[in-house]
Design an enzyme around this catalytic site. Structure first.
Site, short mmCIF file in Angstrom:
data_model
loop_
_atom_site.label_atom_id
_atom_site.label_comp_id
_atom_site.label_asym_id
_atom_site.label_seq_id
_atom_site.Cartn_x
_atom_site.Cartn_y
_atom_site.Cartn_z
N ASP A 178 0.85 -1.18 0.00
CA ASP A 178 0.00 0.00 0.00
C ASP A 178 0.90 1.24 0.00
OD1 ASP A 178 -3.09 0.65 0.42
OD2 ASP A 178 -1.98 2.05 1.66
N TYR A 308 -2.54 11.15 1.35
CA TYR A 308 -3.10 10.98 0.01
C TYR A 308 -3.07 12.31 -0.74
CZ TYR A 308 -4.88 6.25 0.78
OH TYR A 308 -4.98 4.91 0.99
N HIS A 359 -4.95 -7.75 0.47
CA HIS A 359 -4.15 -6.54 0.60
C HIS A 359 -3.39 -6.49 1.92
CE1 HIS A 359 -3.18 -2.57 -0.89
NE2 HIS A 359 -3.58 -2.00 0.23
#
Length: 387
Positions: A178, A308, A359
């Protein structure tokens, strides 16, 4: 710069406030039996909150977390929290493991003993690692004094100084998934001389393949990835769009409501893991809630979402990576990268398709992940002894 021992001690008043909020939830009106189709399933979240209220024991989990050797050190203005567990073997290789969102450093707690003491679990002591697991800046118990410029590249610089200047390692291994995958790749790009190799579980969204004008130049595998990525973004990417553009707006609600925070995080664990529709197949309630608690007791949702924004607005381009790279492909992960693109843009020396996992594989299938990391780095140990 000084490395200091660290223990988690959440004040009683923080837990008392949480208890009050959990006892005064205003639930939304049910939409009918939609399950997870429209977002986090109401009945599941209500059952999880009931467990949170009646059975979950933060102090018990806090004590378990404090069994790890934890430290903090100020690096480039960031108070970095990290686990540093020494390996039990003749020549442990140092490795830094970087987590992502919406997980935390807890992503790696199950594989730490598998990597530090492989002989205890039927492995070879020659495969031992010194394991360093930091919390990303602004995540958990790491500070984030100024969000601006805290992107994957900047974090990689902090990690390089942590490993060399603070912990004294001349060369080390690195792995991540990630956001941790991005940080690890920038570490390889910015400081290849420091690394034996890097191990990844994903390559994120490959933006260079999303250009609508380049379709004729793409292989069939890359075209399939492009179509899959566009579909995934339209179906699942709302969180990413919001956190990349207006993270502060979202932070007000999720810093105020523990149930809102849980709903936002839990939906991703359900969608991105290999749980086959039932979170209990991959995670215990205590695991899920302890990860949520790391966000809640530190009040860091806003800073975690902000990375982000910075990765969208301030991240420099990343060229081909020459550091030897291993990639573990998980059957239930998000957007499996096209191998042809990976081979062209990274120095792939090991490409493994694991039989299970999603994930959060270090949490879901720690034995498989630990073995793949050990296998990838095994050829580099002779080189480590020479250096």
């Amino acid at each position: 710069m000084t490395v200091e021992s660290f223990q988690i001690r959440v004040p009683d008043e923080v837990l008392d406030d949480l208890k009050y909020r959990l006892n005064h939830v205003r639930w939304p009106e049910p939409l009918g039996s939609t399950g997870w189709e429209h977002g986090t399933d109401l009945s599941y979240l209500q059952s999880l909150v009931t467990y949170w209220q009646e059975q979950y024991d933060w102090r018990e989990q806090e004590a378990k977390l404090n069994r790890f050797s934890q430290f903090r050190s100020n690096v480039d203005g960031v108070d970095v929290h990290f686990i540093h567990e020494r390996g039990k073997g003749p020549s442990p290789m140092p490795i830094i493991l970087t987590h992502g969102w919406p997980d935390s450093y807890l992503r790696y707690q199950k594989i730490i003993p598998l990597l530090t003491d492989p002989a205890r679990y039927g492995g070879d002591p020659e495969d031992a690692f010194d394991v360093i697991v930091p919390s990303l800046p602004g995540f958990g118990f790491s500070s984030c004094p100024d969000y601006r410029g805290i992107n994957n590249s900047r974090v990689s610089e902090v990690w390089a100084k942590l490993m060399t200047e603070e912990l004294g390692y001349r060369k080390f291994a690195a792995a991540g998934g990630d956001i941790g995958s991005g940080v690890t790749r920038y570490l390889a790009s910015n400081h290849p001389e420091l690394l034996f190799g890097i191990h990844l579980t994903d390559i994120g969204i490959i933006k260079s393949l999303m250009n609508p004008n380049d379709q004729a130049e793409l292989s069939e595998e890359e075209l399939h990835y492009k179509r899959s990525a566009q579909e995934w973004i339209s179906r699942e990417g709302g969180y990413m769009t919001l956190q990349s553009t207006k993270p502060q707006t979202l932070a007000y609600g999720l810093s105020d409501s523990p149930v809102g925070l849980a709903g936002w995080i839990i939906e991703k664990f359900h969608a991105w893991s290999d749980c086959k529709g039932d979170l209990r197949n991959s995670f215990s309630e205590d695991e899920l809630l302890t990860n949520i608690m790391i966000y809640w007791v530190t009040n860091t949702f806003g800073s975690t979402a902000h990375i982000y924004y910075e990765n969208t607005h301030s991240l420099p381009p990343l060229g081909r990576i020459e550091v030897p790279t291993g990639i573990a492909i998980l059957p239930a992960d998000v957007l499996t990268p096209p191998k042809v693109w990976a081979m062209r843009n990274l120095n792939i020396t090991r490409w493994t398709s694991l039989p299970r996992g999603g994930h959060f594989t270090a949490m879901e299938e720690p034995e498989l992940m630990a073995e793949d990391i050990r296998a990838f780095y095994r050829p580099f140990r002779t080189r480590m002894e020479k250096e």
